[in-house]
Design a protein around this motif. Structure first.
Motif, PDB file in Angstrom:
ATOM      1  N   UNK A 135       0.816  -1.212   0.000  1.00  0.00           N
ATOM      2  CA  UNK A 135       0.000   0.000   0.000  1.00  0.00           C
ATOM      3  C   UNK A 135       0.847   1.259   0.000  1.00  0.00           C
ATOM      4  N   UNK A 136       2.066   1.148   0.477  1.00  0.00           N
ATOM      5  CA  UNK A 136       2.954   2.303   0.526  1.00  0.00           C
ATOM      6  C   UNK A 136       4.383   1.819   0.728  1.00  0.00           C
ATOM      7  N   UNK A 137       5.344   2.483   0.092  1.00  0.00           N
ATOM      8  CA  UNK A 137       6.746   2.098   0.276  1.00  0.00           C
ATOM      9  C   UNK A 137       7.665   3.279   0.004  1.00  0.00           C
ATOM     10  N   UNK A 138       8.647   3.464   0.841  1.00  0.00           N
ATOM     11  CA  UNK A 138       9.742   4.401   0.632  1.00  0.00           C
ATOM     12  C   UNK A 138      11.019   3.726   1.125  1.00  0.00           C
ATOM     13  N   UNK A 139      11.999   3.580   0.253  1.00  0.00           N
ATOM     14  CA  UNK A 139      13.290   2.967   0.610  1.00  0.00           C
ATOM     15  C   UNK A 139      13.079   1.598   1.271  1.00  0.00           C
ATOM     16  N   UNK A 140      12.110   0.856   0.745  1.00  0.00           N
ATOM     17  CA  UNK A 140      11.665  -0.368   1.414  1.00  0.00           C
ATOM     18  C   UNK A 140      12.747  -1.435   1.503  1.00  0.00           C
ATOM     19  N   UNK A 141      13.671  -1.462   0.541  1.00  0.00           N
ATOM     20  CA  UNK A 141      14.697  -2.502   0.528  1.00  0.00           C
ATOM     21  C   UNK A 141      16.085  -1.979   0.865  1.00  0.00           C
ATOM     22  N   UNK A 142      16.170  -0.700   1.248  1.00  0.00           N
ATOM     23  CA  UNK A 142      17.458  -0.139   1.652  1.00  0.00           C
ATOM     24  C   UNK A 142      17.877  -0.703   2.998  1.00  0.00           C
ATOM     25  N   UNK A 143      19.164  -0.945   3.154  1.00  0.00           N
ATOM     26  CA  UNK A 143      19.651  -1.498   4.421  1.00  0.00           C
ATOM     27  C   UNK A 143      19.500  -0.472   5.538  1.00  0.00           C
ATOM     28  N   UNK A 144      18.975  -0.961   6.636  1.00  0.00           N
ATOM     29  CA  UNK A 144      18.791  -0.130   7.816  1.00  0.00           C
ATOM     30  C   UNK A 144      19.179  -0.940   9.054  1.00  0.00           C
ATOM     31  N   UNK A 145      19.551  -0.247  10.116  1.00  0.00           N
ATOM     32  CA  UNK A 145      19.849  -0.922  11.371  1.00  0.00           C
ATOM     33  C   UNK A 145      18.546  -1.170  12.128  1.00  0.00           C
ATOM     34  N   UNK A 146      18.315  -2.399  12.592  1.00  0.00           N
ATOM     35  CA  UNK A 146      17.021  -2.712  13.221  1.00  0.00           C
ATOM     36  C   UNK A 146      16.867  -2.198  14.638  1.00  0.00           C
ATOM     37  N   UNK A 147      17.978  -1.977  15.373  1.00  0.00           N
ATOM     38  CA  UNK A 147      17.892  -1.648  16.794  1.00  0.00           C
ATOM     39  C   UNK A 147      17.036  -2.726  17.485  1.00  0.00           C
ATOM     40  N   UNK A 148      16.132  -2.334  18.373  1.00  0.00           N
ATOM     41  CA  UNK A 148      15.388  -3.341  19.146  1.00  0.00           C
ATOM     42  C   UNK A 148      14.290  -4.038  18.360  1.00  0.00           C
TER      43      UNK A 148
END
Length: 463
Positions: A55-68
């Motif tokens: 329904x919506x996506x921005x930078x959906x597959x970019x690597x990010x740090x998950x934190x908790x």
């Protein structure tokens, strides 16, 4: 003389206090579009959990740090171990010195102590306790490193092909990363694979000893239909949130990563739900995530993890419907275009309450260098009691008071959470320096009395 262990513990706490100042500054600066557009950590994703439509996506597959958000997978592994009969909710989780020494946010169990699996789950969901995550990892995996291999193997089974785990809690590690899309997959998997246990994620608070521990997830009770899931924060990741919503037959799982502050992240998530939930289908088309595959034991899972190729495994995360593929392709194409030169495809609505920042990979030096030891609590306490040790019109002075008190009275404050609270009086903004996490007035006053014996002024305040 202060022991090396105490020094290390204090240094980790000081890093947490430094992060608190960054958080406060982020709240102050996060309100304008121009400043927010500089946020290179932002990513968002909204999935129709009935049909698999994006329904919506921005930078959906970019690597990010998950934190908790990492702890979502830790809890998945706990649920799986329960259903496989390896443990029960009454099984004791022992705490090693390694687990007990993890930096806040933590439950504060001493080495040699233990808690039940049920308490561990609730502590992970609400307080996001790092010591509990490590204790669980050592119980189920033999070591945290082996458990992280198990987590990564499980991620591949679920179709989370952009995720790699190196620990069970989410404290900073340059080799631990994920994506907004993968976190949505995990959120859906928790709902689909463990429907009888998923309601743990709706826990608002629970009693632990004399404490009443409240959740960091402020969307619960604020937005109709929200039933979980998890918050996360480190300085490197920004403010993260995965949210599940089920209302009037519609069902979505939404992800926001890299928020500038807890409040702006929550506001953005509320806006995403408001704008996209009405577009979700009421028709449930069946399971979206690959069926859960139970493994016979720890050794088998760890071995499978080691054998995994480093490249992505081509397995579908969701049912390959034409509509889903079309939307995903459109979003991918849009992400590759220069910003401000092309509109978002009509299949995805515009971003509510937030700009579209330039994506950045986790391997970017600017991103990696932002990592530091950091608390993973994403908000200040909203209930219970706190000990206030200073109030000043200078934010830096309030911060300095936290650092000074943390150094001088670490034994008194234990696992208390340090935070700075802003308020206004007669047109002047002041900053309260406080330590939270006390369940009762007596606990807070006892701590304050102990501080006064060290000539540290304070008073107890109810939150």
């Amino acid at each position: 003389m202060v022991s090396s262990k105490a020094s290390a513990s204090f240094l980790s706490r000081i890093a947490g206090y430094a992060g608190l100042l960054i958080v406060a500054l982020g709240v102050a600066l996060g309100g304008t579009t121009d400043r927010a557009s500089a946020n290179q950590r932002y990513a968002a994703y909204v999935l129709d959990a009935n049909t698999g439509q994006v329904l919506f996506a921005r930078n959906a597959d970019a690597r990010r740090y998950p934190a908790s958000l990492t702890k979502m997978m830790t809890i998945y592994m706990i649920f799986e171990a329960i259903e496989a009969g390896r443990i029960t909710e009454k099984t004791q989780v022992p705490f090693s010195r390694n687990a007990s020494a993890e930096p806040p946010t933590k439950l504060g169990v001493k080495a040699g102590g233990s808690i039940t699996v049920e308490t561990a789950i609730r502590a992970l969901v609400t307080r996001s306790a790092n010591d509990v995550a490590t204790a669980v990892a050592e119980l189920l995996g033999g070591s945290e490193a082996k458990f992280a291999q198990m987590m990564t193997a499980k991620a591949r089974q679920l179709g989370m092909n952009s995720t790699q785990f190196r620990n069970a809690h989410g404290l900073p590690n340059t080799q631990q990363y994920t994506s907004a899309r993968d976190m949505a997959i995990l959120g859906v998997a928790l709902r689909e694979h463990f429907p009888r246990r998923y309601d743990y994620f709706s826990t608002r608070s629970f009693a632990y000893g004399k404490q009443r521990i409240s959740t960091h997830n402020r969307l619960l009770g604020r937005v109709k239909g929200v039933d979980g899931i998890k918050t996360g924060y480190t300085r490197a990741s920004g403010f993260n949130l995965v949210t599940s919503v089920q209302s009037d037959g519609r069902s979505v799982v939404a992800v926001v990563m890299g928020g500038q502050s807890g409040r702006s992240r929550d506001d953005h998530m509320a806006a995403l739900i408001r704008d996209h939930l009405p577009r979700a289908s009421r028709k449930d088309s069946g399971p979206l995530v690959a069926s859960r595959k139970l493994t016979p034991g720890t050794a088998a899972v760890a071995a499978a993890a080691v054998a995994l190729p480093r490249t992505n495994i081509p397995m579908p995360a969701f049912r390959p419907t034409g509509e889903t593929v079309e939307v995903a392709a459109a979003v991918t194409a849009y992400a590759a275009t220069p910003r401000n030169t092309a509109p978002m495809p009509t299949t995805a609505a515009p971003v509510p309450s937030a700009p579209v920042p330039t994506p950045v990979a986790a391997t970017d030096d600017r991103f990696a260098n932002a990592i530091d030891p950091m608390q993973t609590a994403s908000t200040a306490p909203t209930s219970g009691w706190a000990v206030q040790i200073a109030s000043s019109p200078s934010q830096s002075e309030a911060f300095a008071a936290l650092v000074r008190t943390g150094k001088e009275a670490s034994g008194v404050l234990g696992a208390a959470n340090a935070f700075i609270e802003e308020f206004e009086n007669k047109g002047t903004v002041y900053y309260r320096a406080r330590f939270g996490g006390f369940a009762s007035k007596n606990q807070a006053w006892n701590a304050c009395n102990a501080l006064k014996k060290q000539k540290i002024d304070c008073f107890a305040a109810q939150l």
